[in-house]
Design a protein around this motif. Structure first.
Motif, PDB file in Angstrom:
ATOM      1  N   ALA A  24      -6.931 -15.165  -8.786  1.00  0.00           N
ATOM      2  CA  ALA A  24      -5.474 -15.106  -8.662  1.00  0.00           C
ATOM      3  C   ALA A  24      -5.043 -13.935  -7.777  1.00  0.00           C
ATOM      4  N   ILE A  25      -5.680 -12.803  -7.974  1.00  0.00           N
ATOM      5  CA  ILE A  25      -5.329 -11.620  -7.164  1.00  0.00           C
ATOM      6  C   ILE A  25      -5.591 -11.912  -5.691  1.00  0.00           C
ATOM      7  N   LYS A  26      -6.722 -12.538  -5.426  1.00  0.00           N
ATOM      8  CA  LYS A  26      -7.062 -12.838  -4.034  1.00  0.00           C
ATOM      9  C   LYS A  26      -5.992 -13.739  -3.413  1.00  0.00           C
ATOM     10  N   GLU A  27      -5.639 -14.770  -4.138  1.00  0.00           N
ATOM     11  CA  GLU A  27      -4.655 -15.714  -3.601  1.00  0.00           C
ATOM     12  C   GLU A  27      -3.309 -15.046  -3.365  1.00  0.00           C
ATOM     13  N   LEU A  28      -2.905 -14.222  -4.315  1.00  0.00           N
ATOM     14  CA  LEU A  28      -1.620 -13.519  -4.188  1.00  0.00           C
ATOM     15  C   LEU A  28      -1.595 -12.649  -2.932  1.00  0.00           C
ATOM     16  N   LEU A  29      -2.668 -11.900  -2.731  1.00  0.00           N
ATOM     17  CA  LEU A  29      -2.707 -11.010  -1.569  1.00  0.00           C
ATOM     18  C   LEU A  29      -2.734 -11.819  -0.274  1.00  0.00           C
ATOM     19  N   GLU A  30      -3.450 -12.925  -0.293  1.00  0.00           N
ATOM     20  CA  GLU A  30      -3.517 -13.759   0.923  1.00  0.00           C
ATOM     21  C   GLU A  30      -2.148 -14.327   1.286  1.00  0.00           C
ATOM     22  N   ILE A  31      -1.413 -14.756   0.253  1.00  0.00           N
ATOM     23  CA  ILE A  31      -0.097 -15.355   0.507  1.00  0.00           C
ATOM     24  C   ILE A  31       0.892 -14.311   1.015  1.00  0.00           C
ATOM     25  N   ASN A  32       0.833 -13.120   0.443  1.00  0.00           N
ATOM     26  CA  ASN A  32       1.906 -12.152   0.681  1.00  0.00           C
ATOM     27  C   ASN A  32       1.659 -11.140   1.789  1.00  0.00           C
ATOM     28  N   PHE A  33       0.417 -10.956   2.203  1.00  0.00           N
ATOM     29  CA  PHE A  33       0.153  -9.911   3.200  1.00  0.00           C
ATOM     30  C   PHE A  33      -0.712 -10.413   4.344  1.00  0.00           C
TER      31      PHE A  33
END
Ligand code: ATP
Ligand code: MG
Length: 399
Positions: A89-98
């Protein structure tokens, strides 16, 4: 991933005894504000969680940003509480937002309310931090000054992961501290006063004194437009239109010109007191600001206030005009307020309104007017409309 909006209460949680009332009021206000959207709202004593349809996300975030009583909110991802799911989840969040190509600093902050979880918060910070460093070579850790804060909240069964949060409006939920009546003129000050009163948890009904034909329908429409800007923060409010013409004409016919404003404002307060009773309010709110005009010197306020014991709240009493204007721009009332239509006060303003009125003299002059009967007649001829999200055409039908 399953997205939820997570709501933090802030200020209202500091008032222990009232906490439940505040949370319930906030909950109902959110329900009303999101009426018509597909949402599920859950509350506990520290948070609220909103499940929603992703297509509505932007709209919901905008609406949440207009509700008093919310300290902060964020879009969080709900995940199973195990390290692998959380990493994913953390990986996906960072990929989407940054943007992967840019260099950012970050910090991981884990809160663990599920003490049976296999790792401590500190261990989790290290595990997730190392994982991020491995997956995102452009990111580096800086726990003091970071661009990205990765929040992980581990609860029983599931966890929430979110990045930087949105700032809420703060204050108390509207309605949690009772109701007051706002004297709403077409000017800059009174809508701002209303906004600030709502921020303190006060629900408002609105009162507009009009003097047709000396004031125009445009002036009334302007007040309706202002009311529609205020209702954004208050769900629904009544606008009470007071037919002030006859009484105002009597004042100008019978009292010394320089006292006309003093006496007119005393009449307004007398009427407000009756309206507060009728509409079950607890106070009057207005946009008086000390020193701004002759009727707002302390001597004037003293003589004018003398007619009522109802508390009068003056949120902008000690603000500079520029500070008031700043807020009016923020709440989008400024452009409406500066439209040129005269309101009932400006039309009858004498050349030299008295700055230091004398109470005895005021009382003497008031004896020349049969104001009690005129006030009774006014109270029998009020127009009351409900301001919600109706469109303009519907208001025209009502009036
Ligand atoms: P504003 O910018 O809000 O019109 P002002 O600086 O013009 O304020 P006044 O006209 O002296 O000041 O009025 C002081 C307050 O009295 C207003 O802020 C408003 O709350 C109330 N008030 C004045 N006129 C009216 C009216 N026609 N209807 C309702 N309230 C009024
Ligand atoms: Mg005014």
């Amino acid at each position: 991933m399953n997205r939820v909006i997570l709501i933090k209460y802030g200020e209202l949680t500091t008032k222990k005894g009232n906490r439940k009332l505040f949370i319930n009021t906030l909950y109902n206000n959110i329900l009303k504000k999101l009426n018509g959207l597909e949402v599920n709202i859950f509350k506990d004593m520290s948070r609220m969680y909103i499940e929603y349809d992703n297509k509505d996300e932007e709209l919901i975030l905008k609406k949440i940003g207009q509700i008093f009583g919310i300290h902060a909110f964020e879009v969080a991802y709900k995940e199973e509480s195990n390290l692998d799911s959380l990493k994913r989840a953390i990986k996906e969040l960072l990929e989407i937002n940054f943007d992967n190509q840019k260099k950012y600093t970050f910090k991981v902050e884990t809160k663990r309310s599920d003490k049976s979880f296999s790792n401590t918060s500190l261990e989790c910070n290290n595990i997730f931090g190392s994982y991020i460093l491995k997956e995102f070579p452009n990111l580096s850790v800086n726990v003091h000054q970071y661009d990205i804060l990765v929040n992980v909240e581990i609860r029983h069964g599931y966890s929430y992961i979110y990045l930087n949060e949105y700032k809420g409006l703060g204050g108390y939920p509207v309605g949690s501290l009772g109701k007051a009546l706002l004297m709403l003129s077409g000017g800059i000050d009174s809508p701002v006063a209303g906004y600030l009163a709502m921020k303190r948890g006060i629900k408002l009904d609105l009162v507009y004194f009009e003097a047709i034909p000396h004031t125009s329908i445009e002036a009334r429409n302007k007040v309706i437009e202002l009311a529609k800007k205020l209702v954004v923060y208050g769900n629904e409010m009544k606008l009470i239109i007071v037919p002030f013409t006859k009484l105002q004409e009597e004042i100008y016919k019978n009292v010394d010109g320089n006292y006309s404003i003093t006496i007119m404002r005393r009449m307004m307060y007398r009427i407000m007191e009756k309206l507060v009773k009728r509409f079950k309010g607890l106070a009057i709110v207005n946009g008086e600001s000390i020193g701004q005009v002759a009727s707002q010197t302390l001597t004037s306020m003293n003589v004018i206030n003398n007619v009522t014991n109802v508390p009068i709240i003056r949120p902008v009493a000690c603000f500079d005009k520029l500070e008031i204007i700043d807020i009016s721009k923020k709440i989008a009332t400024y452009d409406i307020s500066i439209l040129p239509y005269e309101d009932c006060c400006t039309i009858f303003v004498p050349k030299h309104p008295i700055i230091n009125p004398n109470l005895e003299h005021t009382l003497e002059m008031e004896k020349r007017i049969n104001y009690e009967d005129l006030i009774k007649e006014i109270l029998n001829n009020l127009k009351v409309i409900t301001i919600s999200n109706l469109d303009d055409d519907k208001y025209k039908d009502i009036l």
